[in-house]
Design a protein around this motif. Structure first.
Motif, PDB file in Angstrom:
ATOM      1  N   LYS A  11       0.838  -1.192   0.000  1.00  0.00           N
ATOM      2  CA  LYS A  11       0.000   0.000   0.000  1.00  0.00           C
ATOM      3  C   LYS A  11       0.876   1.246   0.000  1.00  0.00           C
ATOM      4  O   LYS A  11       1.814   1.367   0.789  1.00  0.00           O
ATOM      5  N   LEU A  12       0.552   2.163  -0.888  1.00  0.00           N
ATOM      6  CA  LEU A  12       1.406   3.322  -1.119  1.00  0.00           C
ATOM      7  C   LEU A  12       1.012   4.538  -0.300  1.00  0.00           C
ATOM      8  O   LEU A  12       1.693   5.557  -0.354  1.00  0.00           O
ATOM      9  N   TRP A  13      -0.088   4.452   0.445  1.00  0.00           N
ATOM     10  CA  TRP A  13      -0.539   5.586   1.247  1.00  0.00           C
ATOM     11  C   TRP A  13      -1.279   5.092   2.482  1.00  0.00           C
ATOM     12  O   TRP A  13      -1.792   3.979   2.516  1.00  0.00           O
ATOM     13  N   GLU A  14      -1.335   5.937   3.498  1.00  0.00           N
ATOM     14  CA  GLU A  14      -2.065   5.618   4.722  1.00  0.00           C
ATOM     15  C   GLU A  14      -3.169   6.628   5.006  1.00  0.00           C
ATOM     16  O   GLU A  14      -4.161   6.304   5.641  1.00  0.00           O
ATOM     17  N   THR A  15      -2.992   7.850   4.541  1.00  0.00           N
ATOM     18  CA  THR A  15      -3.960   8.910   4.826  1.00  0.00           C
ATOM     19  C   THR A  15      -4.448   9.526   3.519  1.00  0.00           C
ATOM     20  O   THR A  15      -3.835   9.343   2.456  1.00  0.00           O
ATOM     21  N   ASP A  16      -5.540  10.272   3.595  1.00  0.00           N
ATOM     22  CA  ASP A  16      -6.025  10.992   2.422  1.00  0.00           C
ATOM     23  C   ASP A  16      -4.975  11.956   1.899  1.00  0.00           C
ATOM     24  O   ASP A  16      -4.796  12.106   0.684  1.00  0.00           O
ATOM     25  N   GLU A  17      -4.286  12.631   2.797  1.00  0.00           N
ATOM     26  CA  GLU A  17      -3.277  13.591   2.364  1.00  0.00           C
ATOM     27  C   GLU A  17      -2.188  12.910   1.536  1.00  0.00           C
ATOM     28  O   GLU A  17      -1.752  13.443   0.507  1.00  0.00           O
ATOM     29  N   GLU A  18      -1.761  11.726   1.972  1.00  0.00           N
ATOM     30  CA  GLU A  18      -0.746  10.987   1.216  1.00  0.00           C
ATOM     31  C   GLU A  18      -1.290  10.532  -0.133  1.00  0.00           C
ATOM     32  O   GLU A  18      -0.614  10.657  -1.164  1.00  0.00           O
ATOM     33  N   LEU A  19      -2.522  10.017  -0.139  1.00  0.00           N
ATOM     34  CA  LEU A  19      -3.130   9.576  -1.392  1.00  0.00           C
ATOM     35  C   LEU A  19      -3.301  10.741  -2.351  1.00  0.00           C
ATOM     36  O   LEU A  19      -2.933  10.651  -3.535  1.00  0.00           O
ATOM     37  N   PHE A  20      -3.847  11.842  -1.869  1.00  0.00           N
ATOM     38  CA  PHE A  20      -4.113  12.981  -2.746  1.00  0.00           C
ATOM     39  C   PHE A  20      -2.819  13.579  -3.283  1.00  0.00           C
ATOM     40  O   PHE A  20      -2.772  14.071  -4.411  1.00  0.00           O
ATOM     41  N   SER A  21      -1.758  13.524  -2.491  1.00  0.00           N
ATOM     42  CA  SER A  21      -0.457  14.015  -2.957  1.00  0.00           C
ATOM     43  C   SER A  21       0.055  13.164  -4.117  1.00  0.00           C
ATOM     44  O   SER A  21       0.554  13.689  -5.123  1.00  0.00           O
ATOM     45  N   ILE A  22      -0.079  11.842  -4.011  1.00  0.00           N
ATOM     46  CA  ILE A  22       0.336  10.950  -5.101  1.00  0.00           C
ATOM     47  C   ILE A  22      -0.503  11.207  -6.343  1.00  0.00           C
ATOM     48  O   ILE A  22       0.012  11.275  -7.466  1.00  0.00           O
ATOM     49  N   ILE A  23      -1.813  11.363  -6.148  1.00  0.00           N
ATOM     50  CA  ILE A  23      -2.710  11.596  -7.283  1.00  0.00           C
ATOM     51  C   ILE A  23      -2.333  12.889  -8.003  1.00  0.00           C
ATOM     52  O   ILE A  23      -2.254  12.928  -9.241  1.00  0.00           O
ATOM     53  N   LYS A  24      -2.089  13.951  -7.256  1.00  0.00           N
ATOM     54  CA  LYS A  24      -1.718  15.226  -7.865  1.00  0.00           C
ATOM     55  C   LYS A  24      -0.410  15.120  -8.628  1.00  0.00           C
ATOM     56  O   LYS A  24      -0.221  15.758  -9.667  1.00  0.00           O
ATOM     57  N   GLU A  25       0.499  14.319  -8.130  1.00  0.00           N
ATOM     58  CA  GLU A  25       1.820  14.203  -8.724  1.00  0.00           C
ATOM     59  C   GLU A  25       1.832  13.278  -9.942  1.00  0.00           C
ATOM     60  O   GLU A  25       2.540  13.529 -10.923  1.00  0.00           O
ATOM     61  N   GLU A  26       1.014  12.192  -9.914  1.00  0.00           N
ATOM     62  CA  GLU A  26       1.200  11.132 -10.906  1.00  0.00           C
ATOM     63  C   GLU A  26      -0.025  10.793 -11.752  1.00  0.00           C
ATOM     64  O   GLU A  26       0.130  10.170 -12.814  1.00  0.00           O
ATOM     65  N   LEU A  27      -1.237  11.142 -11.309  1.00  0.00           N
ATOM     66  CA  LEU A  27      -2.430  10.633 -11.988  1.00  0.00           C
ATOM     67  C   LEU A  27      -3.220  11.718 -12.714  1.00  0.00           C
ATOM     68  O   LEU A  27      -2.980  12.907 -12.552  1.00  0.00           O
ATOM     69  N   TYR A  28      -4.181  11.265 -13.490  1.00  0.00           N
ATOM     70  CA  TYR A  28      -5.061  12.131 -14.267  1.00  0.00           C
ATOM     71  C   TYR A  28      -6.318  11.328 -14.571  1.00  0.00           C
ATOM     72  O   TYR A  28      -6.362  10.100 -14.406  1.00  0.00           O
TER      73      TYR A  28
END
Length: 237
Positions: A11-28
């Motif tokens: 699992k690459l994240w534990e919190t919403d902040e971590e997930l949202f940071s990854i999404i902003k950086e890598e996803l679309y």
């Protein structure tokens, strides 16, 4: 489509902040939409009329759904909500939490559902943005605030005498897309998609893997590999 157990264990994240940071950086939206298609979630994109006020806007957060209704006259003998100037809009706005998205539907597209002062209040509360199934206004002011707003476009006609918020933090439906409180709202230049909360870990784990794979395939294509060979070797195109 089933997810690889080894992938799920990392699992690459534990919190919403971590997930949202990854999404902003890598996803679309496109890559996340592709994954949801493969998982059988085939109706998760909002209508294409709902687009960002500026092409560079990006929105990611938890849905705070809001239900609006058209009104034809002021006041009601039976419903106190209809006697309030905006119905429950001000209460809904003040109830926004950090990383939440005000997402509104129910009105006819004949007046604005979002504006500058609403954006200012949402920013103060730490909200992630606004998505409305209709128009927004005060465009210059919203752009100065740099608040992510997705709408049908710009239209100044006010909602006050024409529509009222009748409920919030309730499930809503936008053109066949079901949205529950806490679902994830993701939007960029290509549109807005909804990731159901119960599927978010699987969707985003696979989307991150696919996005990273696409970067590798892009590099191979730029080196000269053919499209057919790339797809046969990597399964990505």
């Amino acid at each position: 489509m089933s997810i690889d157990n080894n992938l799920m264990s990392k699992k690459l994240w534990e919190t919403d902040e971590e997930l949202f940071s990854i999404i902003k950086e890598e996803l679309y939206t496109a890559v996340v939409g592709d994954i949801m298609d493969k998982l059988g979630l085939l109706n998760q994109f909002l209508p294409p009329q709902i687009m960002p006020l500026s092409e560079d806007l990006f929105i990611i957060g938890r849905a705070m759904p809001v239900l609006e209704a058209d009104v034809v006259s002021e006041g009601s003998k039976y419903n106190a909500v209809l006697n309030k100037p905006f119905g429950l809009m001000l209460e809904a706005l003040d109830d926004l939490k950090k990383n939440e998205v005000y997402i509104c539907t129910g009105a006819s597209p004949s007046y604005a559902l979002w504006g500058e002062l609403m954006s200012a209040r949402a920013i103060k509360l730490g909200a992630a943005g606004a998505v409305v199934d209709g128009y927004s206004r005060d465009t210059h002011g919203i752009k100065k605030l740099k608040f992510p707003v997705f709408s049908y476009g710009r239209y100044a006609q006010d909602q006050a005498p024409r529509g009222k918020v009748i409920d919030f933090r309730v499930p809503i439906n936008i053109k066949g897309v079901h949205i529950k409180p806490g679902d994830i709202v993701l939007g960029d230049i290509d549109g807005v998609c909804i990731v159901p909360a119960e599927a978010e870990e699987q969707v985003f784990t696979l989307a991150i893997e696919k996005a990273r794979g696409e970067k590798m395939v892009l590099a191979k294509i730029q080196e000269g590999i053919g499209a057919k060979d790339a797809f046969e070797k990597y399964g990505i195109m």
